[in-house]
Structures are given as structure tokens and as C-alpha cells.
Design a protein around this motif. Structure first.
Motif, PDB file in Angstrom:
ATOM      1  N   PHE A   7       0.860  -1.183   0.000  1.00 23.03           N
ATOM      2  CA  PHE A   7       0.000   0.000   0.000  1.00 23.03           C
ATOM      3  C   PHE A   7       0.896   1.233   0.000  1.00 23.03           C
ATOM      4  CE2 PHE A   7      -2.463  -3.411   1.779  1.00 23.03           C
ATOM      5  CZ  PHE A   7      -3.743  -3.221   1.281  1.00 23.03           C
ATOM      6  N   LEU A   8       0.313   2.368  -0.305  1.00 28.56           N
ATOM      7  CA  LEU A   8       1.056   3.635  -0.341  1.00 28.56           C
ATOM      8  C   LEU A   8       2.276   3.522  -1.249  1.00 28.56           C
ATOM      9  CD1 LEU A   8       1.002   4.687   3.441  1.00 28.56           C
ATOM     10  CD2 LEU A   8      -0.640   5.285   1.645  1.00 28.56           C
ATOM     11  N   GLY A   9       2.068   2.912  -2.410  1.00 30.53           N
ATOM     12  CA  GLY A   9       3.156   2.790  -3.363  1.00 30.53           C
ATOM     13  C   GLY A   9       4.326   1.981  -2.841  1.00 30.53           C
ATOM     14  N   GLY A  10       4.050   1.043  -1.942  1.00 28.50           N
ATOM     15  CA  GLY A  10       5.103   0.202  -1.381  1.00 28.50           C
ATOM     16  C   GLY A  10       5.659   0.702  -0.060  1.00 28.50           C
ATOM     17  N   GLN A  11       5.208   1.875   0.418  1.00 24.15           N
ATOM     18  CA  GLN A  11       5.692   2.389   1.703  1.00 24.15           C
ATOM     19  C   GLN A  11       5.170   1.594   2.889  1.00 24.15           C
ATOM     20  OE1 GLN A  11       5.653   6.810   2.201  1.00 24.15           O
ATOM     21  NE2 GLN A  11       4.523   6.768   0.267  1.00 24.15           N
ATOM     22  N   LEU A  12       4.087   0.850   2.655  1.00 18.88           N
ATOM     23  CA  LEU A  12       3.443   0.090   3.716  1.00 18.88           C
ATOM     24  C   LEU A  12       3.145  -1.303   3.171  1.00 18.88           C
ATOM     25  CD1 LEU A  12       2.255   0.646   6.625  1.00 18.88           C
ATOM     26  CD2 LEU A  12       0.054   1.032   5.489  1.00 18.88           C
ATOM     27  N   ARG A  13       3.624  -2.328   3.868  1.00 21.13           N
ATOM     28  CA  ARG A  13       3.363  -3.711   3.455  1.00 21.13           C
ATOM     29  C   ARG A  13       2.577  -4.398   4.565  1.00 21.13           C
ATOM     30  NH1 ARG A  13       5.727  -4.932  -1.195  1.00 21.13           N
ATOM     31  NH2 ARG A  13       5.142  -7.128  -0.914  1.00 21.13           N
ATOM     32  N   LEU A  14       1.419  -4.937   4.197  1.00 22.09           N
ATOM     33  CA  LEU A  14       0.498  -5.475   5.192  1.00 22.09           C
ATOM     34  C   LEU A  14       0.146  -6.925   4.894  1.00 22.09           C
ATOM     35  CD1 LEU A  14      -1.975  -2.456   5.423  1.00 22.09           C
ATOM     36  CD2 LEU A  14      -0.020  -2.935   6.902  1.00 22.09           C
ATOM     37  N   ARG A  15       0.172  -7.737   5.929  1.00 19.95           N
ATOM     38  CA  ARG A  15      -0.302  -9.113   5.834  1.00 19.95           C
ATOM     39  C   ARG A  15      -1.788  -9.143   6.171  1.00 19.95           C
ATOM     40  NH1 ARG A  15       3.143 -13.360   6.153  1.00 19.95           N
ATOM     41  NH2 ARG A  15       1.921 -14.422   7.752  1.00 19.95           N
ATOM     42  N   GLN A  16      -2.555  -9.868   5.353  1.00 22.05           N
ATOM     43  CA  GLN A  16      -3.990  -9.980   5.580  1.00 22.05           C
ATOM     44  C   GLN A  16      -4.484 -11.330   5.078  1.00 22.05           C
ATOM     45  OE1 GLN A  16      -6.383  -7.234   3.214  1.00 22.05           O
ATOM     46  NE2 GLN A  16      -4.719  -6.987   1.745  1.00 22.05           N
ATOM     47  N   LYS A  17      -5.673 -11.696   5.544  1.00 21.43           N
ATOM     48  CA  LYS A  17      -6.255 -12.963   5.128  1.00 21.43           C
ATOM     49  C   LYS A  17      -6.625 -12.916   3.652  1.00 21.43           C
ATOM     50  CE  LYS A  17      -9.217 -15.088   7.737  1.00 21.43           C
ATOM     51  NZ  LYS A  17      -8.504 -16.370   7.901  1.00 21.43           N
ATOM     52  N   ARG A  18      -6.405 -14.046   2.989  1.00 27.99           N
ATOM     53  CA  ARG A  18      -6.725 -14.143   1.567  1.00 27.99           C
ATOM     54  C   ARG A  18      -8.238 -14.057   1.335  1.00 27.99           C
ATOM     55  NH1 ARG A  18      -3.488 -15.998  -2.374  1.00 27.99           N
ATOM     56  NH2 ARG A  18      -2.062 -16.887  -0.824  1.00 27.99           N
ATOM     57  N   SER A  19      -9.014 -14.615   2.246  1.00 27.93           N
ATOM     58  CA  SER A  19     -10.474 -14.589   2.143  1.00 27.93           C
ATOM     59  C   SER A  19     -11.040 -13.639   3.188  1.00 27.93           C
ATOM     60  CB  SER A  19     -11.040 -15.997   2.346  1.00 27.93           C
ATOM     61  OG  SER A  19     -10.667 -16.498   3.621  1.00 27.93           O
ATOM     62  N   GLY A  20     -12.329 -13.323   3.072  1.00 31.35           N
ATOM     63  CA  GLY A  20     -12.957 -12.389   4.004  1.00 31.35           C
ATOM     64  C   GLY A  20     -12.713 -10.949   3.592  1.00 31.35           C
ATOM     65  N   HIS A  21     -12.842 -10.043   4.563  1.00 33.36           N
ATOM     66  CA  HIS A  21     -12.663  -8.613   4.273  1.00 33.36           C
ATOM     67  C   HIS A  21     -11.211  -8.329   3.891  1.00 33.36           C
ATOM     68  CE1 HIS A  21     -13.029  -4.316   4.440  1.00 33.36           C
ATOM     69  NE2 HIS A  21     -12.112  -4.239   5.382  1.00 33.36           N
ATOM     70  N   ARG A  22     -11.023  -7.596   2.795  1.00 38.62           N
ATOM     71  CA  ARG A  22      -9.693  -7.236   2.315  1.00 38.62           C
ATOM     72  C   ARG A  22      -9.538  -5.713   2.344  1.00 38.62           C
ATOM     73  NH1 ARG A  22      -5.641 -10.697   0.957  1.00 38.62           N
ATOM     74  NH2 ARG A  22      -5.241  -9.592  -0.995  1.00 38.62           N
ATOM     75  N   ALA A  23      -8.379  -5.263   2.788  1.00 33.94           N
ATOM     76  CA  ALA A  23      -8.119  -3.825   2.830  1.00 33.94           C
ATOM     77  C   ALA A  23      -8.082  -3.258   1.420  1.00 33.94           C
ATOM     78  CB  ALA A  23      -6.788  -3.564   3.526  1.00 33.94           C
ATOM     79  N   GLY A  24      -8.575  -2.016   1.271  1.00 34.24           N
ATOM     80  CA  GLY A  24      -8.617  -1.414  -0.053  1.00 34.24           C
ATOM     81  C   GLY A  24      -8.576   0.095  -0.004  1.00 34.24           C
ATOM     82  N   HIS A  25      -9.133   0.707  -1.053  1.00 36.91           N
ATOM     83  CA  HIS A  25      -9.054   2.152  -1.213  1.00 36.91           C
ATOM     84  C   HIS A  25      -9.723   2.915  -0.072  1.00 36.91           C
ATOM     85  CE1 HIS A  25      -7.159   1.473  -4.875  1.00 36.91           C
ATOM     86  NE2 HIS A  25      -8.031   1.956  -5.745  1.00 36.91           N
ATOM     87  N   ASP A  26     -10.830   2.388   0.475  1.00 40.74           N
ATOM     88  CA  ASP A  26     -11.546   3.133   1.509  1.00 40.74           C
ATOM     89  C   ASP A  26     -10.631   3.474   2.683  1.00 40.74           C
ATOM     90  OD1 ASP A  26     -13.826   2.963  -0.003  1.00 40.74           O
ATOM     91  OD2 ASP A  26     -14.980   1.772   1.433  1.00 40.74           O
ATOM     92  N   ALA A  27      -9.858   2.496   3.146  1.00 38.35           N
ATOM     93  CA  ALA A  27      -8.981   2.722   4.298  1.00 38.35           C
ATOM     94  C   ALA A  27      -7.894   3.741   3.983  1.00 38.35           C
ATOM     95  CB  ALA A  27      -8.360   1.395   4.743  1.00 38.35           C
ATOM     96  N   ILE A  28      -7.349   3.692   2.774  1.00 40.23           N
ATOM     97  CA  ILE A  28      -6.285   4.631   2.396  1.00 40.23           C
ATOM     98  C   ILE A  28      -6.852   6.043   2.238  1.00 40.23           C
ATOM     99  CG2 ILE A  28      -4.520   5.175   0.687  1.00 40.23           C
ATOM    100  CD1 ILE A  28      -3.954   2.696   2.444  1.00 40.23           C
ATOM    101  N   LEU A  29      -8.026   6.162   1.659  1.00 40.40           N
ATOM    102  CA  LEU A  29      -8.664   7.480   1.554  1.00 40.40           C
ATOM    103  C   LEU A  29      -8.970   8.038   2.935  1.00 40.40           C
ATOM    104  CD1 LEU A  29     -11.143   6.859  -1.412  1.00 40.40           C
ATOM    105  CD2 LEU A  29      -9.034   8.208  -1.476  1.00 40.40           C
TER     106      LEU A  29
END
Length: 254
Positions: free
Chosen positions: A12-34
């Protein structure tokens, strides 16, 4: 599938932030970054991210504004543990609080969040209307996306309780629920700034970003809409800069 295979690591953030998350279920996206880009904070501020999940919004804010005291509040133990690991992996200081945002003041105080103790709250509450959206069979995904009738009011109430006077709440919500947002903020908040977010040029807004001040008295400001994509469906340059962490969103008072 093994536990390790069920986890992805995403940039995220053009590579400034790397996050581990579950492959299934809720996935982080644009809403959180905005949401992070719209949140006002200064070094030394105490900032709380409600419903933090894996920590996306709060950690994106911490990457942009160094020196904040960040608390990530999450009800799901598995997501809270991922948030803890993500903070450490990105060398960002964050307190992880396992807590239901709708809990009472006593529970908040027991977790170090007494009334009038926080400078800023950001939140991306579950906002899909259960009457119009079929919930996911994945319980974590369902909890992350589907709101009950009282969800927004309960989350705003919790934010109002822990914010100091003139503290700032920033939230993202579906655009067709703006009336619910205004109703929830009518008690105790003012000086609202509202930014409509449009997925495509010429189409109705899909989200609203709202900045509200506890005890604020300034008139509400409706800001020019943010277009995520141009007429050809390509991300606009200003949006790319925001998503890559090179620009913030103009919800602050001039």
C-alpha cells in the motif's frame, strides 16, 4: 490450505506500507487509504482507529504523520494479531486494543481510553444496509461490512466520548447514507466538512468522507467531489498520488 497460505502480503502507499492480511474475508482497499489521507493529525497527537482490522488506515496515517500515539481498536482477535504484526513489520508504533467499539465507557477506560483523552478518531464502520445487501457467509467479512440500525450512532457516540473538546472525528461511509451520518453527528459535533467520492466521472458519489469537530460551531462545508477515475476509467493523477501516500485530502479547515 495451510495457515501461511491463507495469508497474503500486499503493498500500500506505493510500497511504503506492506500489510499481511487474510486471503479470504474482508480485504483492505481504497476506503482505508482514503480515510487515512483525510485524517488530520500532528506529531504528539493521540489517535484512535476504530474497527482497525489489520491496521490499514491507522498505519497509513502513522506512515504519513510521524510521532503520533496510535491505538488500533479491533474486536476480532485474529485481525488484531495481524495488526500487531503489521505495525511491527513496518516499524510503526501502535497499541493494539481488543475491544468492541460499542462497549460502554467503563470498558473503554479499562483499556486506556477514558473520556476526553484523544485528539483524533478515524473510522470505517460497517456500512452496508442489511435490508439491501446479502451478508457474506464468512462471519468476519459479514461483521466488517454489514451494519445494524444502530451501528453508526454507537460508533459516533464512542468517538464523542473519548475525544477531547475540539478533537476531530474522520469517517468514511456510503454516499447514499449521508442523512444517517448527519443525524449521528448532530449531537455533540459541528464544523463538518463533507467530501463526496465518485468512482466514475458523471456518476453519483459512492462514498462520503466526513470530518467533524467535537463541539465545533462553524458552518458545514460541502467540498468539491473527488473523482477516482476519469471518463476513460483511468485513475486520475491526484488520486494516484493520494493512494501512493504522496498527497493528503483537503478536509481540514482552511
Amino acid at each position: 490450505m495451510s495457515e501461511a497460505a491463507d495469508i497474503t502480503e500486499d503493498a500500500f502507499l506505493g510500497g511504503q506500507l506492506r500489510l499481511r492480511q487474510k486471503r479470504s474475508g474482508h480485504r483492505a482497499g481504497h476506503d482505508a487509504i482514503l480515510l487515512a489521507a483525510a485524517t488530520e493529525a500532528r506529531p504528539g497527537d493521540r489517535v484512535v482507529d476504530f474497527g482497525a482490522g489489520i491496521g490499514t488506515a491507522g498505519l497509513a496515517l502513522a506512515r504519513r504523520v510521524a510521532g503520533i500515539g496510535l491505538s488500533l481498536v479491533e474486536i476480532n482477535p485474529e485481525l488484531a494479531e495481524l495488526a500487531r504484526a503489521n505495525a511491527a513489520a513496518n516499524a510503526l508504533a501502535a497499541e493494539i486494543i481488543l475491544l468492541d467499539v460499542t462497549a460502554d465507557a467503563t470498558a473503554f477506560a479499562a483499556n486506556g481510553l477514558p473520556p476526553d483523552s484523544v485528539d483524533a478518531v478515524l473510522m470505517n464502520p460497517p456500512f452496508n444496509d442489511p435490508a439491501r445487501h446479502r451478508g457474506s457467509p464468512d462471519q468476519a467479512r459479514h461483521t466488517a461490512h454489514v451494519a445494524t440500525e444502530e451501528t453508526l450512532h454507537a460508533w459516533v457516540h464512542a468517538a464523542r466520548r473519548i475525544l477531547r473538546s475540539n478533537g476531530v472525528l474522520t469517517l468514511i461511509w456510503r454516499a447514499d447514507g449521508i442523512a444517517d451520518v448527519l443525524a449521528a453527528l448532530s449531537r455533540g459535533f459541528g464544523s463538518l466538512s463533507i467530501l463526496p467520492v465518485h468512482g466514475e466521472a458523471g456518476r453519483p458519489a459512492i462514498r462520503v468522507l466526513v470530518r467533524a469537530v467535537k463541539g465545533g460551531r462553524a458552518p458545514t462545508r460541502l467540498l468539491p467531489g473527488l473523482m477516482l477515475n476519469d471518463e476513460s476509467g483511468v485513475s486520475k493523477k491526484e488520486v494516484t498520488e493520494i493512494l501512493e501516500g504522496r498527497a493528503a485530502l483537503p478536509l481540514m479547515e482552511p
